[in-house]
Design a protein around this motif. Sequence first.
Motif, PDB file in Angstrom:
ATOM      1  N   LEU A  66       0.910  -1.093  -0.251  1.00 47.93           N
ATOM      2  CA  LEU A  66       0.006  -0.140   0.015  1.00 47.93           C
ATOM      3  C   LEU A  66       0.998   1.132   0.195  1.00 47.93           C
ATOM      4  O   LEU A  66       1.914   1.450   0.789  1.00 47.93           O
ATOM      5  CB  LEU A  66      -0.791  -0.175   1.152  1.00 47.93           C
ATOM      6  CG  LEU A  66      -1.836   1.481   1.355  1.00 47.93           C
ATOM      7  CD1 LEU A  66      -3.002   1.348   0.314  1.00 47.93           C
ATOM      8  CD2 LEU A  66      -2.478   1.324   2.807  1.00 47.93           C
ATOM      9  N   ILE A  67       0.527   1.993  -0.768  1.00 50.15           N
ATOM     10  CA  ILE A  67       1.137   3.660  -0.876  1.00 50.15           C
ATOM     11  C   ILE A  67       0.176   4.488  -0.615  1.00 50.15           C
ATOM     12  O   ILE A  67      -1.030   4.618  -1.101  1.00 50.15           O
ATOM     13  CB  ILE A  67       1.786   3.877  -2.226  1.00 50.15           C
ATOM     14  CG1 ILE A  67       3.019   2.634  -2.626  1.00 50.15           C
ATOM     15  CG2 ILE A  67       2.340   5.377  -2.326  1.00 50.15           C
ATOM     16  CD1 ILE A  67       3.517   2.940  -4.009  1.00 50.15           C
ATOM     17  N   ILE A  68       0.485   5.273   0.443  1.00 53.67           N
ATOM     18  CA  ILE A  68      -0.691   6.315   0.663  1.00 53.67           C
ATOM     19  C   ILE A  68       0.226   7.781   0.516  1.00 53.67           C
ATOM     20  O   ILE A  68       1.417   7.906   0.561  1.00 53.67           O
ATOM     21  CB  ILE A  68      -1.000   6.402   2.207  1.00 53.67           C
ATOM     22  CG1 ILE A  68       0.003   6.726   3.214  1.00 53.67           C
ATOM     23  CG2 ILE A  68      -1.804   5.137   2.563  1.00 53.67           C
ATOM     24  CD1 ILE A  68      -0.288   6.706   4.677  1.00 53.67           C
ATOM     25  N   CYS A  69      -0.887   8.842   0.129  1.00 50.25           N
ATOM     26  CA  CYS A  69      -0.168   9.985  -0.259  1.00 50.25           C
ATOM     27  C   CYS A  69      -1.022  11.195  -0.293  1.00 50.25           C
ATOM     28  O   CYS A  69      -2.096  11.240  -0.757  1.00 50.25           O
ATOM     29  CB  CYS A  69       0.609   9.972  -1.733  1.00 50.25           C
ATOM     30  SG  CYS A  69       1.456  11.194  -2.395  1.00 50.25           S
ATOM     31  N   ASN A  70      -0.675  12.199   0.453  1.00 46.45           N
ATOM     32  CA  ASN A  70      -1.576  13.520   0.485  1.00 46.45           C
ATOM     33  C   ASN A  70      -0.487  14.400   0.063  1.00 46.45           C
ATOM     34  O   ASN A  70       0.358  15.107   0.831  1.00 46.45           O
ATOM     35  CB  ASN A  70      -1.726  13.449   2.066  1.00 46.45           C
ATOM     36  CG  ASN A  70      -2.439  15.014   2.139  1.00 46.45           C
ATOM     37  OD1 ASN A  70      -3.169  15.466   1.207  1.00 46.45           O
ATOM     38  ND2 ASN A  70      -2.501  15.618   3.397  1.00 46.45           N
ATOM     39  N   PRO A  71      -0.431  14.731  -1.346  1.00 43.37           N
ATOM     40  CA  PRO A  71       0.505  15.222  -2.039  1.00 43.37           C
ATOM     41  C   PRO A  71       0.153  16.818  -2.274  1.00 43.37           C
ATOM     42  O   PRO A  71      -1.010  17.055  -1.961  1.00 43.37           O
ATOM     43  CB  PRO A  71       0.530  14.908  -3.378  1.00 43.37           C
ATOM     44  CG  PRO A  71      -0.609  14.551  -3.714  1.00 43.37           C
ATOM     45  CD  PRO A  71      -1.252  13.874  -2.298  1.00 43.37           C
ATOM     46  N   PRO A  72       1.177  17.722  -2.573  1.00 42.59           N
ATOM     47  CA  PRO A  72       0.809  19.132  -2.807  1.00 42.59           C
ATOM     48  C   PRO A  72      -0.256  19.021  -4.194  1.00 42.59           C
ATOM     49  O   PRO A  72       0.222  18.505  -5.216  1.00 42.59           O
ATOM     50  CB  PRO A  72       1.872  19.930  -3.306  1.00 42.59           C
ATOM     51  CG  PRO A  72       2.924  18.942  -2.831  1.00 42.59           C
ATOM     52  CD  PRO A  72       2.591  17.553  -2.891  1.00 42.59           C
ATOM     53  N   TYR A  73      -1.400  19.535  -3.963  1.00 46.78           N
ATOM     54  CA  TYR A  73      -2.551  19.660  -5.067  1.00 46.78           C
ATOM     55  C   TYR A  73      -3.393  20.510  -5.198  1.00 46.78           C
ATOM     56  O   TYR A  73      -4.249  20.705  -5.944  1.00 46.78           O
ATOM     57  CB  TYR A  73      -3.541  18.209  -4.697  1.00 46.78           C
ATOM     58  CG  TYR A  73      -4.306  18.236  -3.383  1.00 46.78           C
ATOM     59  CD1 TYR A  73      -5.220  19.043  -3.250  1.00 46.78           C
ATOM     60  CD2 TYR A  73      -3.811  17.406  -2.428  1.00 46.78           C
ATOM     61  CE1 TYR A  73      -5.779  19.294  -1.819  1.00 46.78           C
ATOM     62  CE2 TYR A  73      -4.677  17.059  -1.145  1.00 46.78           C
ATOM     63  CZ  TYR A  73      -5.674  18.050  -1.109  1.00 46.78           C
ATOM     64  OH  TYR A  73      -6.243  18.076   0.093  1.00 46.78           O
TER      65      TYR A  73
ATOM     66  N   GLY B 258      -3.373  21.453 -10.356  1.00 46.13           N
ATOM     67  CA  GLY B 258      -3.060  20.792  -9.044  1.00 46.13           C
ATOM     68  C   GLY B 258      -2.664  19.378  -9.416  1.00 46.13           C
ATOM     69  O   GLY B 258      -2.464  18.809  -8.307  1.00 46.13           O
ATOM     70  N   MET B 259      -2.458  19.092 -10.691  1.00 41.98           N
ATOM     71  CA  MET B 259      -1.933  17.470 -10.896  1.00 41.98           C
ATOM     72  C   MET B 259      -0.647  17.457 -11.015  1.00 41.98           C
ATOM     73  O   MET B 259      -0.081  16.247 -11.579  1.00 41.98           O
ATOM     74  CB  MET B 259      -2.754  17.280 -11.970  1.00 41.98           C
ATOM     75  CG  MET B 259      -4.191  17.206 -11.970  1.00 41.98           C
ATOM     76  SD  MET B 259      -4.821  15.795 -10.566  1.00 41.98           S
ATOM     77  CE  MET B 259      -5.399  17.038  -9.108  1.00 41.98           C
ATOM     78  N   ASP B 260       0.337  18.432 -11.041  1.00 44.83           N
ATOM     79  CA  ASP B 260       1.614  18.419 -11.386  1.00 44.83           C
ATOM     80  C   ASP B 260       2.396  17.254 -10.773  1.00 44.83           C
ATOM     81  O   ASP B 260       2.989  16.439 -11.375  1.00 44.83           O
ATOM     82  CB  ASP B 260       2.375  19.577 -11.040  1.00 44.83           C
ATOM     83  CG  ASP B 260       2.187  20.631 -12.141  1.00 44.83           C
ATOM     84  OD1 ASP B 260       1.400  20.492 -12.930  1.00 44.83           O
ATOM     85  OD2 ASP B 260       2.840  21.829 -12.095  1.00 44.83           O
ATOM     86  N   LEU B 261       2.271  17.137  -9.600  1.00 46.18           N
ATOM     87  CA  LEU B 261       2.775  15.987  -8.621  1.00 46.18           C
ATOM     88  C   LEU B 261       2.323  14.735  -8.684  1.00 46.18           C
ATOM     89  O   LEU B 261       2.945  13.737  -8.908  1.00 46.18           O
ATOM     90  CB  LEU B 261       3.034  16.342  -7.079  1.00 46.18           C
ATOM     91  CG  LEU B 261       3.959  17.378  -6.407  1.00 46.18           C
ATOM     92  CD1 LEU B 261       5.400  16.424  -6.427  1.00 46.18           C
ATOM     93  CD2 LEU B 261       4.463  18.512  -7.132  1.00 46.18           C
TER      94      LEU B 261
ATOM     95  N   GLU C 243      -9.937  18.833  -5.831  1.00 44.90           N
ATOM     96  CA  GLU C 243      -9.579  18.919  -7.379  1.00 44.90           C
ATOM     97  C   GLU C 243     -10.088  17.606  -7.899  1.00 44.90           C
ATOM     98  O   GLU C 243      -9.594  17.279  -9.061  1.00 44.90           O
ATOM     99  CB  GLU C 243      -8.025  18.684  -7.343  1.00 44.90           C
ATOM    100  CG  GLU C 243      -7.201  19.723  -6.461  1.00 44.90           C
ATOM    101  CD  GLU C 243      -7.511  21.179  -7.192  1.00 44.90           C
ATOM    102  OE1 GLU C 243      -7.725  21.373  -8.430  1.00 44.90           O
ATOM    103  OE2 GLU C 243      -7.393  22.044  -6.463  1.00 44.90           O
ATOM    104  N   TYR C 244     -11.357  17.349  -7.788  1.00 45.12           N
ATOM    105  CA  TYR C 244     -11.856  15.924  -8.510  1.00 45.12           C
ATOM    106  C   TYR C 244     -12.078  16.416 -10.000  1.00 45.12           C
ATOM    107  O   TYR C 244     -11.864  15.367 -10.920  1.00 45.12           O
ATOM    108  CB  TYR C 244     -13.459  15.820  -7.897  1.00 45.12           C
ATOM    109  CG  TYR C 244     -14.230  14.639  -8.571  1.00 45.12           C
ATOM    110  CD1 TYR C 244     -14.163  13.438  -8.079  1.00 45.12           C
ATOM    111  CD2 TYR C 244     -15.083  15.046  -9.365  1.00 45.12           C
ATOM    112  CE1 TYR C 244     -14.709  12.757  -8.802  1.00 45.12           C
ATOM    113  CE2 TYR C 244     -15.914  13.990  -9.927  1.00 45.12           C
ATOM    114  CZ  TYR C 244     -15.822  12.840  -9.733  1.00 45.12           C
ATOM    115  OH  TYR C 244     -16.555  11.941 -10.398  1.00 45.12           O
ATOM    116  N   GLU C 245     -12.608  17.648 -10.246  1.00 42.46           N
ATOM    117  CA  GLU C 245     -12.736  17.647 -11.821  1.00 42.46           C
ATOM    118  C   GLU C 245     -11.307  17.713 -12.628  1.00 42.46           C
ATOM    119  O   GLU C 245     -11.455  17.125 -13.597  1.00 42.46           O
ATOM    120  CB  GLU C 245     -13.533  18.834 -12.117  1.00 42.46           C
ATOM    121  CG  GLU C 245     -14.945  19.074 -11.513  1.00 42.46           C
ATOM    122  CD  GLU C 245     -15.810  17.887 -12.442  1.00 42.46           C
ATOM    123  OE1 GLU C 245     -15.605  17.515 -13.503  1.00 42.46           O
ATOM    124  OE2 GLU C 245     -16.811  17.251 -11.647  1.00 42.46           O
ATOM    125  N   ASN C 246     -10.397  18.299 -11.889  1.00 41.53           N
ATOM    126  CA  ASN C 246      -9.175  18.269 -12.427  1.00 41.53           C
ATOM    127  C   ASN C 246      -8.645  17.024 -12.663  1.00 41.53           C
ATOM    128  O   ASN C 246      -7.799  16.753 -13.577  1.00 41.53           O
ATOM    129  CB  ASN C 246      -8.320  19.231 -11.738  1.00 41.53           C
ATOM    130  CG  ASN C 246      -8.453  20.674 -12.205  1.00 41.53           C
ATOM    131  OD1 ASN C 246      -8.921  20.997 -13.198  1.00 41.53           O
ATOM    132  ND2 ASN C 246      -8.332  21.615 -11.080  1.00 41.53           N
TER     133      ASN C 246
END
Length: 298
Positions: free
Chosen positions: A202-209, A236-239, A264-267
């Motif tokens: 499992l990988i979890i991630c709370n990235p800059p978004y 918001g999707m760069d990372l 950022e659901y739509e993006n």
Amino acid sequence: MDPEPLQSLTINQCINQVAQKLAAANLHYGHGAIDAQSEALWLVSKQINLSPTEALDHLEDPITAEQEKKAVLIADERISTRKPLAYILGEAWLMGIPFFCSEQSIVPRSWIAELIVDGSLEPWLPADGKALDLCTGNGSLAILLALSCPDIHVSACDISMPALSVAARNVDRHSLGSQVELLEGDLWDALPEPNEDNVFDLIICNPPYVNAHSMNMLPVEYHAEPVLALAGGKDGMDLIRRIIAHAPDYLSERGAILIEIGNEYENFKKAFPQIPVIWMEVSAGEEQVLLIQAEDLR
């Protein structure tokens, strides 16, 4: 006749007094408290050396004049600086667990924490499994994962050495040095080259978004946090593009990656229309956190 001594406030009265002061100041919340009342509870509980939850069982107890004075001074600092209360107190709570907090890292908060604590992620975590917290920041999610699943090994990485210094303090605070490994580097660069022995269940991630437009609209409180931990580029999707591109290399055959995307659901849907996604329900709704299984990334 001697004047009667002034009656001390109860803890509840002090909380209400501080809450009124905060509410009148037009502050913004969201860094561990949802409104003036909950932030006042947190602030006052710190002065009486109790957790916010414990303080609720002592509302009718008296508070000393010195504790009341300190609470009011901290409220004044919160109002004058507009800094998140967590930075002023040097501590934040997430899912009932305390964490050291400083301006070197983002304030601990994530919808992923709910999924860790309620057991939603257990299907992807075998008893002797391996997990990765990508963009760990202060280490709070890695620590919650280790506390919730004591038999797994957790790697946690971040590009920011100052953030990792806060994470190290938190790992030590919770005596998890043998279970949680901290690594420095830019996303996947922090990890050894992947092989069959070096992959994660499992990988979890709370990235800059946060997208560029939203970054410009953020309240003052958020500007006290490192921009590196928030800004996700134009959409918001760069990372997240970089994360998803290489996630298959680091996941076990039946593994999965869990990513928080906030508002950022739509993006996200525009950027990744072809990827089958499982949307995970959290208290904020069903469009904040997503899970992608390894088989759907390959």
